[in-house]
Enzyme design. Structure first.
Site, PDB file in Angstrom:
ATOM      1  N   HIS A  43       0.839  -1.181  -0.041  1.00  0.00           N
ATOM      2  CA  HIS A  43      -0.011   0.097  -0.115  1.00  0.00           C
ATOM      3  C   HIS A  43       0.831   1.085   0.042  1.00  0.00           C
ATOM      4  CE1 HIS A  43      -3.864   1.998   1.785  1.00  0.00           C
ATOM      5  NE2 HIS A  43      -3.310   2.933   0.842  1.00  0.00           N
ATOM      6  N   GLU A  72      -2.569  -1.573  -3.254  1.00  0.00           N
ATOM      7  CA  GLU A  72      -3.549  -0.682  -2.641  1.00  0.00           C
ATOM      8  C   GLU A  72      -3.211   0.686  -2.626  1.00  0.00           C
ATOM      9  OE1 GLU A  72      -4.885  -4.089   0.904  1.00  0.00           O
ATOM     10  OE2 GLU A  72      -3.865  -2.290   1.224  1.00  0.00           O
ATOM     11  N   HIS A 200      -7.868  -5.858   7.330  1.00  0.00           N
ATOM     12  CA  HIS A 200      -7.715  -5.041   8.234  1.00  0.00           C
ATOM     13  C   HIS A 200      -7.940  -5.747   9.638  1.00  0.00           C
ATOM     14  CE1 HIS A 200      -6.416  -0.975   8.783  1.00  0.00           C
ATOM     15  NE2 HIS A 200      -6.825  -0.997  10.094  1.00  0.00           N
TER      16      HIS A 200
END
Length: 247
Positions: A43, A72, A200
């Site tokens: 990310h 991401e 997450h």
């Protein structure tokens, strides 16, 4: 079997805290692949506080043809320094999947998903650009989200359910409502023709319960907990334990 994609941001955080090149993010990816993972996630953010564009390029070269590569990021974040923007990064490295996330510099970590009914018009041209270079597009969404039919129409193929609230509820000993909301969201997304990812704060403690509640779960992206657990038992051993849970 649900694909395990390992987020390596925390490896970059540790490296950046000292400077230099250690620990090496490609070495970490290689260890995870040898242990059996099916994907690697990064990310990159414009402030480059962990994964940098150079990491994105290096991983693309080593991962191609081996495991899935998931990048991401916020597609609306402007280029900054040598960060060219998420869409341009995808054009350059053509990852398997791009997961669009509405995060900003002020967030320590991603903490909410898109409002699909509000955001779909802005997302449409960006999703189209990613589809044009052959990337599968996933959108980060909250449990309880609506508008999955709209996402499917513009070319989105997956959603990633934000599991932070579920993980907190699990830690508090009352996961039922949060888990039910995730399961309902997954069912409605699948009915719209979208595959379902999740991520997450998933961990060895809460992953099995989550997977059992989500039939057809395509992928989980796990980084923070997995890297933390690996400090005690080693990276390869920890990856294998997650894979056993997913089996």
């Amino acid at each position: 079997m649900t694909l395990l994609s390992i987020n390596l941001n925390k490896i970059a955080v540790l490296r950046n805290s000292r400077g230099g090149s250690e620990p090496d993010i490609c070495h970490a990816a290689q260890t995870c692949i040898e242990a059996g993972c099916g994907g690697i996630t990064v990310h990159p953010r414009p402030d480059q506080r962990h994964v940098r564009p150079s990491d994105v390029y290096a991983l693309a070269a080593m991962l191609r043809g081996r495991v899935e590569y998931n990048i991401e990021g916020n597609p609306f974040a402007k280029p900054r320094g040598d960060y060219p923007g998420l869409i341009e990064l995808a054009r350059q490295v053509r990852p398997t999947q791009v997961t669009l996330v509405p995060d900003g510099d002020g967030q320590i970590t991603s903490d909410h998903g898109f409002d699909l009914r509000r955001d779909i018009a802005r997302l449409r041209p960006l999703v189209g650009a990613l589809c044009d270079v052959g990337c599968r597009v996933s959108l980060f969404v909250d449990a309880g989200s609506e508008g999955f039919d709209l996402a499917a129409v513009i070319g989105v193929r997956r959603v990633e359910i934000y599991t932070g609230p579920y993980a907190q509820a699990f830690a508090d000993g009352q996961p039922g409502a949060a888990l039910g909301a995730c399961a309902d969201t997954a069912r409605r997304a699948q009915q719209a023709g979208l595959a379902v990812n999740a991520g997450h704060d998933l961990s060895q403690a809460n992953l099995g319960t989550f997977k059992a509640a989500i039939p057809g779960l395509a992928e989980v992206s796990i980084g923070h907990a997995l890297i933390g657990e690996a400090l005690y038992e080693g990276l390869a051993t920890t990856v294998r334990k997650y894979l056993q849970i997913l089996r």
